[in-house]
Scaffold this motif. Structure first.
Motif, PDB file in Angstrom:
ATOM      1  N   ALA A 191      -2.710 -75.599  65.664  1.00  0.00           N
ATOM      2  CA  ALA A 191      -4.009 -75.918  65.065  1.00  0.00           C
ATOM      3  C   ALA A 191      -5.142 -75.677  66.058  1.00  0.00           C
ATOM      4  O   ALA A 191      -6.196 -75.125  65.704  1.00  0.00           O
ATOM      5  CB  ALA A 191      -4.028 -77.363  64.582  1.00  0.00           C
ATOM      6  N   ASP A 192      -4.940 -76.085  67.312  1.00  0.00           N
ATOM      7  CA  ASP A 192      -5.973 -75.869  68.332  1.00  0.00           C
ATOM      8  C   ASP A 192      -6.245 -74.384  68.527  1.00  0.00           C
ATOM      9  O   ASP A 192      -7.407 -73.950  68.619  1.00  0.00           O
ATOM     10  CB  ASP A 192      -5.550 -76.502  69.659  1.00  0.00           C
ATOM     11  N   TYR A 193      -5.185 -73.604  68.584  1.00  0.00           N
ATOM     12  CA  TYR A 193      -5.362 -72.163  68.775  1.00  0.00           C
ATOM     13  C   TYR A 193      -6.099 -71.541  67.595  1.00  0.00           C
ATOM     14  O   TYR A 193      -7.056 -70.771  67.767  1.00  0.00           O
ATOM     15  CB  TYR A 193      -4.009 -71.475  68.974  1.00  0.00           C
ATOM     16  N   LEU A 194      -5.676 -71.882  66.392  1.00  0.00           N
ATOM     17  CA  LEU A 194      -6.297 -71.307  65.199  1.00  0.00           C
ATOM     18  C   LEU A 194      -7.748 -71.756  65.030  1.00  0.00           C
ATOM     19  O   LEU A 194      -8.552 -71.052  64.406  1.00  0.00           O
ATOM     20  CB  LEU A 194      -5.475 -71.671  63.954  1.00  0.00           C
ATOM     21  N   ILE A 247       2.943 -64.948  68.491  1.00  0.00           N
ATOM     22  CA  ILE A 247       3.639 -64.909  67.200  1.00  0.00           C
ATOM     23  C   ILE A 247       2.749 -65.517  66.121  1.00  0.00           C
ATOM     24  O   ILE A 247       2.665 -65.009  64.998  1.00  0.00           O
ATOM     25  CB  ILE A 247       4.976 -65.665  67.281  1.00  0.00           C
ATOM     26  N   VAL A 248       2.047 -66.604  66.469  1.00  0.00           N
ATOM     27  CA  VAL A 248       1.112 -67.230  65.528  1.00  0.00           C
ATOM     28  C   VAL A 248       0.007 -66.244  65.159  1.00  0.00           C
ATOM     29  O   VAL A 248      -0.347 -66.088  63.982  1.00  0.00           O
ATOM     30  CB  VAL A 248       0.510 -68.515  66.130  1.00  0.00           C
ATOM     31  N   CYS A 254      -4.971 -63.985  63.261  1.00  0.00           N
ATOM     32  CA  CYS A 254      -5.973 -64.614  64.128  1.00  0.00           C
ATOM     33  C   CYS A 254      -6.118 -63.788  65.412  1.00  0.00           C
ATOM     34  O   CYS A 254      -5.131 -63.344  65.994  1.00  0.00           O
ATOM     35  CB  CYS A 254      -5.547 -66.037  64.464  1.00  0.00           C
ATOM     36  N   ASN A 255      -7.374 -63.596  65.852  1.00  0.00           N
ATOM     37  CA  ASN A 255      -7.592 -62.798  67.063  1.00  0.00           C
ATOM     38  C   ASN A 255      -8.222 -63.609  68.198  1.00  0.00           C
ATOM     39  O   ASN A 255      -8.874 -63.047  69.078  1.00  0.00           O
ATOM     40  CB  ASN A 255      -8.459 -61.583  66.744  1.00  0.00           C
ATOM     41  N   HIS A 256      -8.047 -64.914  68.162  1.00  0.00           N
ATOM     42  CA  HIS A 256      -8.562 -65.729  69.261  1.00  0.00           C
ATOM     43  C   HIS A 256      -7.815 -65.380  70.553  1.00  0.00           C
ATOM     44  O   HIS A 256      -6.638 -65.002  70.510  1.00  0.00           O
ATOM     45  CB  HIS A 256      -8.385 -67.224  68.952  1.00  0.00           C
ATOM     46  N   PRO A 257      -8.468 -65.525  71.694  1.00  0.00           N
ATOM     47  CA  PRO A 257      -7.816 -65.199  72.968  1.00  0.00           C
ATOM     48  C   PRO A 257      -6.573 -66.057  73.195  1.00  0.00           C
ATOM     49  O   PRO A 257      -6.568 -67.257  72.887  1.00  0.00           O
ATOM     50  CB  PRO A 257      -8.890 -65.512  74.007  1.00  0.00           C
ATOM     51  N   LEU A 258      -5.545 -65.436  73.722  1.00  0.00           N
ATOM     52  CA  LEU A 258      -4.319 -66.159  74.043  1.00  0.00           C
ATOM     53  C   LEU A 258      -4.430 -66.770  75.435  1.00  0.00           C
ATOM     54  O   LEU A 258      -5.130 -66.231  76.307  1.00  0.00           O
ATOM     55  CB  LEU A 258      -3.120 -65.206  74.005  1.00  0.00           C
TER      56      LEU A 258
END
Length: 298
Positions: A191-194, A247-248, A254-258
């Motif tokens: 959830a935080d990543y998304l 993988i998420v 989603c293209n948020h920075p990993l």
């Protein structure tokens, strides 16, 4: 038909064990504080209310069963390390004394096999980069790890003359679908990543609940000379937040920075050669990818 009692059978790990045993023709009884929903398993199970308490009627619960899998554990909700909270005495009473009394009752009842779910935490914190092997000296640094190791050592003695073959499984972090009505272990991380929130770099060893269940069945069905009094590591992958969230991202677009990749060279990986020699094979990266994708889209 072999009858197995699984303590904590409706828990995060126990439910995988129950379904594995049911799938392979075992008759299963589960214990716990609260009766689970009837639809919680692939086939009907018998439920016996049984708290993890030294005063609990263990002999009554074991009546009619041939084998025991002890997966129950009493702890502060959501915490294993630190699970003693403010009650260290009660923590040891429930998880050490009650465990010994339960296994002793199984021996007196004439059971032939028992499996105790221990933990990676029994090792403590070895030297950075050292591989965790079952024969190495263990020095737990938490009450959680200490109580697991203490149980292992006392249960080992039961294999000498009691007629009960007891095996301990040191299980690492377990992933998989959530308990009905609950959350899976990575819900907040995903959830935080998304949501575009910063996510810390981290790695850890993981194993799917189905593979833990497979390990339980593996040692229950192995030749007793191979498992009596033995400890086996149960672990599959070293998983990095970067890899996990990739993988998420792939599953959601989603293209948020990993987060940055973790330097895993100093991490203590668990060696599973001993368990693999019995025929155990975990699902590996393909299983991780499919499970994460399912968790994200659920």
């Amino acid at each position: 038909m072999t009858r197995v009692l699984v303590t904590g059978g409706s828990g995060a790990v126990g439910r995988f064990i129950v379904d594995e045993l049911l799938e392979h023709g075992y008759e299963v009884t589960i214990t716990g504080r609260n009766e689970p929903a009837p639809s919680g398993f692939r086939a009907p199970v018998r439920f016996v209310p049984l708290p993890l308490d030294p005063k609990a009627p263990f002999a009554d619960a074991l009546n009619g069963c041939d084998m025991l899998v002890h997966a129950a554990f009493s702890h502060v909700e959501g915490r294993y390390r630190g699970g003693e909270g403010d009650d260290v005495t009660g923590f040891w009473r429930s998880n050490f004394l009650a465990t010994l009394l339960l296994i002793n009752a199984a021996a007196k009842a004439g059971m032939k096999r028992a499996v105790f779910l221990s933990s990676r935490a029994a090792y403590g914190k070895p030297a950075p980069g050292a591989t965790l092997v079952e024969t190495m000296s263990a020095h737990p640094d938490t009450h959680y790890g200490a109580v697991k190791l203490a149980c292992e050592r006392h249960l080992e003695s039961l294999n000498r003359g009691s007629g009960l073959v007891v095996t301990s499984l040191r299980v690492t972090g377990v992933f998989g679908s959530a308990i009905p009505g609950g959350d899976h272990k990575w819900r907040k991380l995903f959830a935080d990543y998304l949501d575009g929130q910063p996510v810390a770099s981290r790695c850890g060893t993981e194993v799917h609940g189905r593979d833990v269940a497979g390990a339980v069945r593996c040692v229950l069905e192995a030749d007793e000379s191979d498992v009596a009094g033995e400890v086996f590591n149960v672990s599959d992958l070293l998983v990095d937040h970067h890899e996990l969230l990739a993988i998420v991202a792939e599953s959601t677009g989603c293209n948020h920075p990993l987060p940055a990749k973790t330097d895993s060279a100093s991490y203590n990986v668990m060696d599973t050669t001993k368990l693999r020699k019995l025929g155990w094979r975990p699902g590996g990266i393909d299983q991780l990818r499919s499970e994460v994708a399912a968790l994200v889209t659920a």
